[in-house]
Motif scaffolding. Structure first.
Motif: not given
Length: 236
Positions: A178-205
């Protein structure tokens, strides 16, 4: 004969013998090391195709071995460790490991992880520096036009979804935390942004998977991250 060389880094004699005997029965060429320092020396001198690495080494922690090797090599590293907590897996993957297998393990699972890694090596070898598209089963990404297709039908993605898909595609077969993806896609992301990542991944799926309950392309590693699965190409 499988034309792959493997470095086994394990200080436990019984487990080392189990792994090397398994490799020998499958006709892999292998070398072994018992310490972190000797592992680094073997990696430099032997230039193996794959490294199987224990984390609990007597001299250097396996995480540090990964970091040192990643300073000069992208050789696939499969961690085999008794450490089973999610944080341990995440730390190893963030350090640069490609896969994580928890002890005790079956030889069948180890061989399966090796086959996945070998397929990714084969795929990487076929990629040209000026590669303009990615093809994986029915999925096709045209990097020139930034368009994505499933069975040659265009799929409309948002900019974030496209970045996520390209990141996974360029690391096909590899678990991305999660951390690697967040840093690559959102440069200033933090661990608390994982729920947002899950939402985007769900829509992509929903857009690329025929059955989101049984995903063909994007595999979830619960508590760790995601992996783009490599689809076997049909022959004939």
């Amino acid at each position: 004969m499988v034309d792959i060389t493997i470095l086994v880094v394990e200080d436990d004699r019984a487990i080392r013998n189990l792994i090397t005997t398994t490799l020998e029965t499958q006709h892999y060429v292998f070398y072994s090391a018992k310490t972190g320092e000797s592992a680094i020396m073997e990696a430099v001198s032997r230039a193996p195709d794959i490294i199987i690495l224990d984390l609990g080494l007597p001299d250097i922690d396996g995480i540090d071995v990964i970091k040192k090797i990643r300073g000069w090599s992208n050789v696939p590293i499969i961690v085999v460790s008794a450490r089973s907590e999610d944080r341990d897996k995440i730390e190893a993957l963030d350090a640069g490991a490609d896969d994580f297998l928890t002890k005790p393990f079956s030889v069948e699972e180890l061989l399966a992880r090796l086959r996945v890694t070998i397929r990714r090596l084969s795929y990487d070898a076929q990629i040209k520096p000026d590669e303009t598209e990615f093809i994986n089963g029915a999925l096709r990404i045209d990097y020139r036009t930034r368009l994505v297709y499933i069975d040659e039908e265009e799929i409309h993605l948002t900019p974030i979804e496209y970045k996520l898909l390209c990141l996974l595609a360029k690391n096909v077969g590899k678990v991305l935390t999660h951390n690697y993806i967040l840093q690559k896609v959102w440069a200033n992301a933090i661990a608390e942004d994982v729920p947002s990542l899950r939402v985007f991944m769900a829509t992509l799926r929903k857009k690329i998977e025929k059955d989101t309950a049984h995903p063909q392309y994007i595999q979830t590693h619960i508590g760790v991250g995601y992996r783009m699965l490599q689809i076997e190409q049909k022959k004939g």
